[in-house]
Design a protein around this motif. Structure first.
Motif, PDB file in Angstrom:
ATOM      1  N   GLU A  73       0.811  -1.221   0.000  1.00 29.97           N
ATOM      2  CA  GLU A  73       0.000   0.000   0.000  1.00 29.97           C
ATOM      3  C   GLU A  73       0.848   1.277   0.000  1.00 29.97           C
ATOM      4  OE1 GLU A  73      -2.506  -0.410   3.383  1.00 29.97           O
ATOM      5  OE2 GLU A  73      -3.843  -1.876   2.423  1.00 29.97           O
ATOM      6  N   LYS A  74       2.080   1.174   0.501  1.00 26.52           N
ATOM      7  CA  LYS A  74       2.940   2.356   0.563  1.00 26.52           C
ATOM      8  C   LYS A  74       4.396   1.948   0.379  1.00 26.52           C
ATOM      9  CE  LYS A  74       2.750   2.131   5.624  1.00 26.52           C
ATOM     10  NZ  LYS A  74       2.419   2.852   6.863  1.00 26.52           N
ATOM     11  N   VAL A  75       5.177   2.851  -0.148  1.00 21.72           N
ATOM     12  CA  VAL A  75       6.581   2.554  -0.428  1.00 21.72           C
ATOM     13  C   VAL A  75       7.483   3.692   0.029  1.00 21.72           C
ATOM     14  CG1 VAL A  75       6.121   1.057  -2.413  1.00 21.72           C
ATOM     15  CG2 VAL A  75       6.417   3.519  -2.762  1.00 21.72           C
ATOM     16  N   ASN A  76       8.726   3.343   0.295  1.00 24.76           N
ATOM     17  CA  ASN A  76       9.783   4.307   0.560  1.00 24.76           C
ATOM     18  C   ASN A  76      10.638   4.371  -0.699  1.00 24.76           C
ATOM     19  OD1 ASN A  76       9.615   4.796   3.704  1.00 24.76           O
ATOM     20  ND2 ASN A  76       9.330   2.605   3.372  1.00 24.76           N
ATOM     21  N   VAL A  77      10.731   5.553  -1.288  1.00 27.45           N
ATOM     22  CA  VAL A  77      11.374   5.697  -2.595  1.00 27.45           C
ATOM     23  C   VAL A  77      12.749   6.340  -2.455  1.00 27.45           C
ATOM     24  CG1 VAL A  77      11.130   6.612  -4.927  1.00 27.45           C
ATOM     25  CG2 VAL A  77       9.100   5.967  -3.636  1.00 27.45           C
ATOM     26  N   GLY A  78      13.720   5.755  -3.145  1.00 25.35           N
ATOM     27  CA  GLY A  78      15.062   6.322  -3.150  1.00 25.35           C
ATOM     28  C   GLY A  78      15.167   7.465  -4.140  1.00 25.35           C
ATOM     29  N   LEU A  79      15.817   8.548  -3.735  1.00 23.81           N
ATOM     30  CA  LEU A  79      16.031   9.706  -4.598  1.00 23.81           C
ATOM     31  C   LEU A  79      17.520   9.802  -4.901  1.00 23.81           C
ATOM     32  CD1 LEU A  79      14.628  12.347  -5.788  1.00 23.81           C
ATOM     33  CD2 LEU A  79      15.616  13.499  -3.807  1.00 23.81           C
ATOM     34  N   PRO A  80      17.920   9.820  -6.195  1.00 18.00           N
ATOM     35  CA  PRO A  80      19.344   9.923  -6.518  1.00 18.00           C
ATOM     36  C   PRO A  80      19.907  11.282  -6.151  1.00 18.00           C
ATOM     37  CG  PRO A  80      18.003  10.091  -8.503  1.00 18.00           C
ATOM     38  CD  PRO A  80      17.070   9.742  -7.390  1.00 18.00           C
ATOM     39  N   ALA A  81      21.201  11.407  -6.287  1.00 15.66           N
ATOM     40  CA  ALA A  81      21.891  12.626  -5.839  1.00 15.66           C
ATOM     41  C   ALA A  81      21.831  13.760  -6.843  1.00 15.66           C
ATOM     42  CB  ALA A  81      23.353  12.297  -5.528  1.00 15.66           C
ATOM     43  N   ASN A  82      21.056  13.602  -7.929  1.00 12.70           N
ATOM     44  CA  ASN A  82      20.988  14.649  -8.949  1.00 12.70           C
ATOM     45  C   ASN A  82      20.579  15.997  -8.358  1.00 12.70           C
ATOM     46  OD1 ASN A  82      20.382  11.927 -10.069  1.00 12.70           O
ATOM     47  ND2 ASN A  82      20.607  13.007 -11.996  1.00 12.70           N
ATOM     48  N   LEU A  83      21.434  16.997  -8.502  1.00  7.89           N
ATOM     49  CA  LEU A  83      21.148  18.368  -8.074  1.00  7.89           C
ATOM     50  C   LEU A  83      20.796  18.470  -6.597  1.00  7.89           C
ATOM     51  CD1 LEU A  83      19.078  19.553 -11.170  1.00  7.89           C
ATOM     52  CD2 LEU A  83      21.513  19.849 -10.746  1.00  7.89           C
ATOM     53  N   LEU A  84      21.315  17.545  -5.804  1.00  9.91           N
ATOM     54  CA  LEU A  84      21.102  17.567  -4.358  1.00  9.91           C
ATOM     55  C   LEU A  84      21.970  18.656  -3.735  1.00  9.91           C
ATOM     56  CD1 LEU A  84      19.741  15.941  -1.995  1.00  9.91           C
ATOM     57  CD2 LEU A  84      21.867  14.635  -1.878  1.00  9.91           C
ATOM     58  N   LYS A  85      21.418  19.339  -2.738  1.00  9.20           N
ATOM     59  CA  LYS A  85      22.172  20.379  -2.033  1.00  9.20           C
ATOM     60  C   LYS A  85      22.112  20.101  -0.542  1.00  9.20           C
ATOM     61  CE  LYS A  85      22.696  25.402  -1.667  1.00  9.20           C
ATOM     62  NZ  LYS A  85      22.150  26.720  -2.056  1.00  9.20           N
ATOM     63  N   VAL A  86      23.255  20.212   0.106  1.00 12.79           N
ATOM     64  CA  VAL A  86      23.360  19.911   1.538  1.00 12.79           C
ATOM     65  C   VAL A  86      23.900  21.138   2.262  1.00 12.79           C
ATOM     66  CG1 VAL A  86      24.337  18.345   3.256  1.00 12.79           C
ATOM     67  CG2 VAL A  86      23.886  17.520   0.947  1.00 12.79           C
ATOM     68  N   GLU A  87      23.291  21.449   3.396  1.00 15.23           N
ATOM     69  CA  GLU A  87      23.791  22.582   4.179  1.00 15.23           C
ATOM     70  C   GLU A  87      23.451  22.379   5.656  1.00 15.23           C
ATOM     71  OE1 GLU A  87      21.578  26.266   3.353  1.00 15.23           O
ATOM     72  OE2 GLU A  87      20.311  25.049   2.056  1.00 15.23           O
ATOM     73  N   PRO A  88      24.298  22.900   6.545  1.00 11.22           N
ATOM     74  CA  PRO A  88      24.007  22.792   7.977  1.00 11.22           C
ATOM     75  C   PRO A  88      22.859  23.721   8.352  1.00 11.22           C
ATOM     76  CG  PRO A  88      25.958  24.131   7.625  1.00 11.22           C
ATOM     77  CD  PRO A  88      25.571  23.586   6.281  1.00 11.22           C
ATOM     78  N   THR A  89      22.150  23.364   9.393  1.00  7.44           N
ATOM     79  CA  THR A  89      21.042  24.189   9.854  1.00  7.44           C
ATOM     80  C   THR A  89      20.905  24.042  11.358  1.00  7.44           C
ATOM     81  OG1 THR A  89      18.704  24.734   9.493  1.00  7.44           O
ATOM     82  CG2 THR A  89      19.260  22.405   9.564  1.00  7.44           C
ATOM     83  N   GLN A  90      20.222  24.991  11.976  1.00  8.12           N
ATOM     84  CA  GLN A  90      19.982  24.905  13.418  1.00  8.12           C
ATOM     85  C   GLN A  90      18.706  25.666  13.774  1.00  8.12           C
ATOM     86  OE1 GLN A  90      23.583  26.533  15.069  1.00  8.12           O
ATOM     87  NE2 GLN A  90      22.857  28.641  14.922  1.00  8.12           N
ATOM     88  N   LEU A 180       3.111   7.154  -1.189  1.00  2.00           N
ATOM     89  CA  LEU A 180       4.514   7.440  -0.927  1.00  2.00           C
ATOM     90  C   LEU A 180       4.707   7.690   0.567  1.00  2.00           C
ATOM     91  CD1 LEU A 180       7.383   8.018  -1.892  1.00  2.00           C
ATOM     92  CD2 LEU A 180       6.674  10.350  -2.426  1.00  2.00           C
ATOM     93  N   GLU A 181       5.416   6.795   1.221  1.00  2.00           N
ATOM     94  CA  GLU A 181       5.641   6.920   2.670  1.00  2.00           C
ATOM     95  C   GLU A 181       6.768   7.895   2.975  1.00  2.00           C
ATOM     96  OE1 GLU A 181       6.016   4.060   6.618  1.00  2.00           O
ATOM     97  OE2 GLU A 181       6.459   3.223   4.649  1.00  2.00           O
ATOM     98  N   ASN A 182       7.918   7.684   2.367  1.00  2.00           N
ATOM     99  CA  ASN A 182       9.075   8.563   2.580  1.00  2.00           C
ATOM    100  C   ASN A 182       9.889   8.673   1.299  1.00  2.00           C
ATOM    101  OD1 ASN A 182       9.093   9.253   5.501  1.00  2.00           O
ATOM    102  ND2 ASN A 182       9.304   7.043   5.771  1.00  2.00           N
ATOM    103  N   ILE A 183      10.475   9.845   1.073  1.00  2.00           N
ATOM    104  CA  ILE A 183      11.498   9.990   0.043  1.00  2.00           C
ATOM    105  C   ILE A 183      12.837   9.929   0.755  1.00  2.00           C
ATOM    106  CG2 ILE A 183      12.540  11.532  -1.653  1.00  2.00           C
ATOM    107  CD1 ILE A 183       9.777  12.640  -2.241  1.00  2.00           C
ATOM    108  N   ILE A 184      13.642   8.957   0.371  1.00  2.00           N
ATOM    109  CA  ILE A 184      14.909   8.713   1.056  1.00  2.00           C
ATOM    110  C   ILE A 184      16.062   8.981   0.095  1.00  2.00           C
ATOM    111  CG2 ILE A 184      16.361   6.923   2.098  1.00  2.00           C
ATOM    112  CD1 ILE A 184      13.762   5.661   3.154  1.00  2.00           C
ATOM    113  N   ILE A 185      17.027   9.771   0.525  1.00  2.00           N
ATOM    114  CA  ILE A 185      18.168  10.106  -0.309  1.00  2.00           C
ATOM    115  C   ILE A 185      19.054   8.867  -0.453  1.00  2.00           C
ATOM    116  CG2 ILE A 185      20.213  11.568  -0.493  1.00  2.00           C
ATOM    117  CD1 ILE A 185      18.603  13.644   1.162  1.00  2.00           C
ATOM    118  N   SER A 186      19.128   8.345  -1.659  1.00  2.00           N
ATOM    119  CA  SER A 186      19.798   7.061  -1.905  1.00  2.00           C
ATOM    120  C   SER A 186      21.256   7.027  -1.449  1.00  2.00           C
ATOM    121  CB  SER A 186      19.698   6.691  -3.386  1.00  2.00           C
ATOM    122  OG  SER A 186      18.381   6.349  -3.730  1.00  2.00           O
TER     123      SER A 186
END
Length: 456
Positions: A73-90, A180-186
């Motif tokens: 009924e629901k899936v966790n989908v992997g998202l590739p690193a295409n145009l991914l941006k990472v930054e610290p936050t608080q 769609l349960e979760n989008i997970i960064i592959s």
């Protein structure tokens, strides 16, 4: 700590779509169903045809349901690193309750406060990984719930991606008839799954040699530090064999896996295989050494680019070395060739799950493991993000929206989309060439001339 229950992972690759269903019981992951079907509507890891991709996913779901004996009924989908941006936050909030005891809603509020930074309209928050909570100045807290305090702070890592890509992903899963349960960064899930504790801490590189693309991810200090995608993979090796030997794609694929070797020095100069060549009335004999030269040329080309970028980002010579996964990594000689080119220790990762002890399933396994082992704090954080993004999100006209790749740091190479550092699988063999023979004439020298021009 793993949560009991059923979890389903979906890996949408350029060549194949994989679904894995697993049951977690007392922290133990048990695979109960898996499917692997030919992909459609996907290019370089990105969905370009929603209807075609949804149809392929539906086929994979039905196969997985039949093998698992349950309804997905629901899936966790992997998202590739295409145009991914990472930054610290608080973020920081005062604890509002009279008792000053920190509760779930306080964790959710401090996560929301960390999302207040400006995010451009074309980007969207995928996930936020809390690194630590701080209660009244006391650092290093993983789960602050139940503690007493006046001020709650959180420091974490924020992952964002293009809104168009995420919208297309959601729309495709919806059209396939599941939730769609979760989008997970592959690459994040893969590095956590493949690397051991020491490798994650001191640093190691994972190379996912898929069918349509090759993904590189580096983890150090328990954080994803770098990713890069190269729009070449195992399918390109197959196409090179097909072009050079003038044979069909199915025959080239069979040659690659049944007789191929990426390490030229290990291939025989005398053993030959018969190949059905277009325009020839009789099969033509090709030496295993010549076939290895064709295979090695493309893989060396990919690994040379990987080495340049890792050196440029100063992450090549980490203590953990390089771990290879993906369908392309099972070609004999790939690990030896990678070790020779990269100049560091390289090993092949083989999953220990019964029935799927194959590097091509590493990605989808990691997606399920990531979903099933999410802590309660991680789940609360994801709930907070989902609520915020639902408010931000606006309808997207897919037919008119056009996304242009932004310019990131100068360490990027052509046709790649690396994460800004914080500082796929091969298709199923469809045909088998004839058995090796020794006494046939070798292929004409005119065929060999194609190799030199492969990468001009």
């Amino acid at each position: 700590m793993a949560r009991d229950g059923f979890f389903t992972g979906l890996d949408i690759g350029t060549s194949t779509i994989k679904i894995l269903v697993a049951e977690f019981i007392n922290g133990e992951m048990n695979v109960i169903g898996v499917s692997n079907v030919k992909s459609a509507g996907v290019k370089d890891g990105i969905i370009i045809d929603i209807d075609a991709a949804a149809k392929a996913i539906r086929v994979a779901i039905e196969q997985a349901e039949e093998k698992a004996g349950i309804t997905i009924e629901k899936v966790n989908v992997g998202l590739p690193a295409n145009l991914l941006k990472v930054e610290p936050t608080q973020g920081m909030i005062p604890v509002p309750s009279d008792s000053k005891e920190i509760k779930d809603e306080d964790v959710e509020s401090v996560v929301r406060s960390a999302l207040t930074k400006s995010i451009t309209p074309e980007r969207e928050v995928i996930t936020l990984v809390p690194e630590e909570f701080i209660v009244d100045g006391f650092h290093g807290i993983r789960d602050p719930r139940g503690m007493m305090g006046i001020r709650l702070e959180m420091r974490g890592v924020l992952y964002t991606g293009p809104t168009t890509i995420l919208h297309n992903l959601r729309k495709t899963v919806e059209k396939a008839g599941i939730k769609l349960e979760n989008i997970i960064i592959s690459p994040l899930a893969l590095t956590r799954s493949v690397l051991n504790e020491g490798e994650r801490e001191f640093g190691a590189t994972v190379i996912d040699f898929g069918g349509g693309q090759t993904t590189v991810a580096v983890m150090s200090n328990q954080e994803l530090q770098y990713t890069n995608i190269y729009a070449e993979g195992g399918d390109y090796v197959t196409k090179d064999i097909s072009k050079v030997l003038k044979t069909s794609i199915p025959s080239a694929e069979a040659l690659k896996f049944n007789f191929g070797n990426a390490n030229v020095s290990e291939a025989s100069l005398t053993e030959t295989v018969q190949v059905e060549v277009v325009g020839e009335s009789q099969p033509v004999d090709v030496t295993e050494r010549f076939l290895a030269e064709v295979i090695s040329a493309r893989i060396s080309h990919i690994l040379d680019r990987v080495k340049q970028d890792l050196n440029r980002s100063r992450v090549l010579e980490l203590p953990g070395g390089v771990i290879m996964v993906g369908g392309g990594a099972i070609i004999p000689g790939v690990v030896e060739l990678a070790q020779e080119i990269l100049g560091v220790n390289v090993k092949l990762y083989v999953p220990n799950q019964v029935g799927i002890r194959n590097p091509m399933f590493a990605n989808v396994i990691s997606i399920v493991e990531y979903a099933g082992t999410q802590s309660e704090v991680d789940a609360i954080s994801q709930r907070a993000i989902a609520g915020e993004e639902l408010l931000r999100r606006k309808p997207i006209d897919v037919g008119q929206t056009r996304y242009t790749q932004p310019s990131y740091q100068s360490t990027e190479s052509t046709q790649t989309s690396p994460v800004t550092p914080l500082p796929n699988i091969e298709p199923t063999t469809q045909a088998t060439p004839a058995t090796p023979k020794e006494d046939k004439p070798k292929i004409s020298d005119r065929v060999r001339n194609f190799v030199g021009g492969l990468f001009d």
